[in-house]
Design a protein around this motif. Structure first.
Motif, mmCIF file in Angstrom:
data_model
loop_
_atom_site.group_PDB
_atom_site.id
_atom_site.type_symbol
_atom_site.label_atom_id
_atom_site.label_comp_id
_atom_site.label_asym_id
_atom_site.label_seq_id
_atom_site.Cartn_x
_atom_site.Cartn_y
_atom_site.Cartn_z
ATOM 1 N N ILE A 1 -10.733 -1.339 -7.321
ATOM 2 C CA ILE A 1 -10.235 -2.039 -6.133
ATOM 3 C C ILE A 1 -10.584 -3.524 -6.202
ATOM 4 O O ILE A 1 -9.769 -4.390 -5.860
ATOM 5 N N SER A 2 -11.788 -3.820 -6.667
ATOM 6 C CA SER A 2 -12.204 -5.216 -6.779
ATOM 7 C C SER A 2 -11.272 -5.997 -7.705
ATOM 8 O O SER A 2 -10.830 -7.109 -7.379
ATOM 9 N N LEU A 3 -10.954 -5.409 -8.853
ATOM 10 C CA LEU A 3 -10.063 -6.097 -9.787
ATOM 11 C C LEU A 3 -8.639 -6.151 -9.234
ATOM 12 O O LEU A 3 -7.946 -7.176 -9.384
ATOM 13 N N LEU A 4 -8.194 -5.080 -8.599
ATOM 14 C CA LEU A 4 -6.854 -5.074 -8.019
ATOM 15 C C LEU A 4 -6.694 -6.219 -7.022
ATOM 16 O O LEU A 4 -5.681 -6.935 -7.015
ATOM 17 N N ARG A 5 -7.712 -6.429 -6.202
ATOM 18 C CA ARG A 5 -7.634 -7.509 -5.207
ATOM 19 C C ARG A 5 -7.698 -8.885 -5.869
ATOM 20 O O ARG A 5 -7.014 -9.822 -5.437
ATOM 21 N N ASP A 6 -8.505 -9.008 -6.922
ATOM 22 C CA ASP A 6 -8.563 -10.284 -7.650
ATOM 23 C C ASP A 6 -7.217 -10.610 -8.292
ATOM 24 O O ASP A 6 -6.742 -11.751 -8.228
ATOM 25 N N LEU A 7 -6.610 -9.611 -8.918
ATOM 26 C CA LEU A 7 -5.316 -9.819 -9.555
ATOM 27 C C LEU A 7 -4.226 -10.098 -8.519
ATOM 28 O O LEU A 7 -3.308 -10.886 -8.768
ATOM 29 N N SER A 8 -4.345 -9.475 -7.356
ATOM 30 C CA SER A 8 -3.389 -9.735 -6.272
ATOM 31 C C SER A 8 -3.482 -11.182 -5.811
ATOM 32 O O SER A 8 -2.460 -11.856 -5.617
ATOM 33 N N ARG B 1 1.330 0.015 -10.611
ATOM 34 C CA ARG B 1 2.433 -0.849 -11.065
ATOM 35 C C ARG B 1 3.369 -1.171 -9.902
ATOM 36 O O ARG B 1 3.738 -2.327 -9.686
ATOM 37 N N ASP B 2 3.729 -0.153 -9.123
ATOM 38 C CA ASP B 2 4.646 -0.371 -8.006
ATOM 39 C C ASP B 2 4.017 -1.231 -6.919
ATOM 40 O O ASP B 2 4.715 -1.983 -6.225
ATOM 41 N N TYR B 3 2.698 -1.111 -6.754
ATOM 42 C CA TYR B 3 1.992 -1.992 -5.815
ATOM 43 C C TYR B 3 2.219 -3.456 -6.208
ATOM 44 O O TYR B 3 2.562 -4.295 -5.369
ATOM 45 N N LEU C 1 0.836 -1.204 0.000
ATOM 46 C CA LEU C 1 0.000 0.000 0.000
ATOM 47 C C LEU C 1 0.870 1.252 0.000
ATOM 48 O O LEU C 1 0.522 2.259 -0.632
ATOM 49 N N GLU C 2 1.984 1.195 0.711
ATOM 50 C CA GLU C 2 2.897 2.331 0.709
ATOM 51 C C GLU C 2 3.515 2.530 -0.676
ATOM 52 O O GLU C 2 3.700 3.668 -1.127
ATOM 53 N N ALA C 3 3.825 1.422 -1.352
ATOM 54 C CA ALA C 3 4.348 1.515 -2.719
ATOM 55 C C ALA C 3 3.310 2.109 -3.661
ATOM 56 O O ALA C 3 3.645 2.871 -4.577
ATOM 57 N N LEU C 4 2.048 1.774 -3.443
ATOM 58 C CA LEU C 4 0.944 2.312 -4.246
ATOM 59 C C LEU C 4 0.882 3.834 -4.127
ATOM 60 O O LEU C 4 0.685 4.540 -5.126
#
Length: 197
Positions: free
Chosen positions: A153-160, A80-82, A66-69
């Protein structure tokens, strides 16, 4: 005297490497550099120790992403950095692969109530940080007012989660890092009003 954070970092690696059930008290105390009585006097039961460890994990290794984000000015660079930071966290050589929360803690939630409570709280804190990030980017004019942050956010978490599973399955760090820019583009696309509708 001992440094509790240093002990917890060692304990995290034991639980992460062996899993909760296989991480016996002998191994935990030996790797932590403490006697068994000292370890449990400091942290309580094995479940208490594990909960403290996953809390430490959430506030250090998970928060680092999250800090990288938030560090770069532009959302494309931040997202990208996240993913670059997440890849480093879950697939770095010489460390257990995957995510302590998803790979080890999640399967325990139905039988360990304290772990379940920690798992319920952690995603809310993470989501709140992401919501704040996208709101700030919108206010700064880096994202349109119509941007759907919840879809992003939903997609970010899915991709994570997908990246974590791939790491746990043995995908090398360099392969996971190549997905960072692509994932950032997908997350931003998901937030566009036309796509969100």
């Amino acid at each position: 005297m001992f440094d509790p954070d240093d002990v917890l970092d060692k304990v995290i690696d034991v639980f992460w490497e062996l899993g909760y059930d296989a991480a016996d008290t002998e191994t935990l105390s030996r790797r932590a550099g403490l006697t068994k009585p000292s370890l449990y006097n400091a942290f309580g039961s094995k479940e208490d120790l594990f909960v403290t460890a996953i809390n430490r994990y959430s506030t250090t290794r998970s928060r680092a992403s999250l800090e990288a984000l938030a560090r770069p000015d532009k959302p494309a660079d931040g997202i990208r950095d996240y993913f670059l930071n997440l890849a480093q966290n879950v697939a770095a050589p010489g460390r257990p692969k995957g995510c302590l929360m998803l790979s080890i803690a999640l399967p325990l939630k139905d039988r360990l109530p304290k772990v379940a409570a920690e798992l319920e709280a952690a995603p809310k804190e993470s989501a709140a940080g992401m919501i704040e990030y996208f709101a700030r980017q919108t206010e700064m004019g880096n994202l349109p007012r119509s941007f759907d942050s919840m879809a992003a956010i939903s997609l970010l978490r899915d991709l994570s989660a997908a990246l974590i599973v791939q790491a746990r399955g043995g995908a090398p760090l360099n392969v996971l890092k190549t997905k960072a820019t692509r994932n950032a583009k997908l997350v931003l696309y998901a937030g566009e009003a036309e796509f969100a509708e």
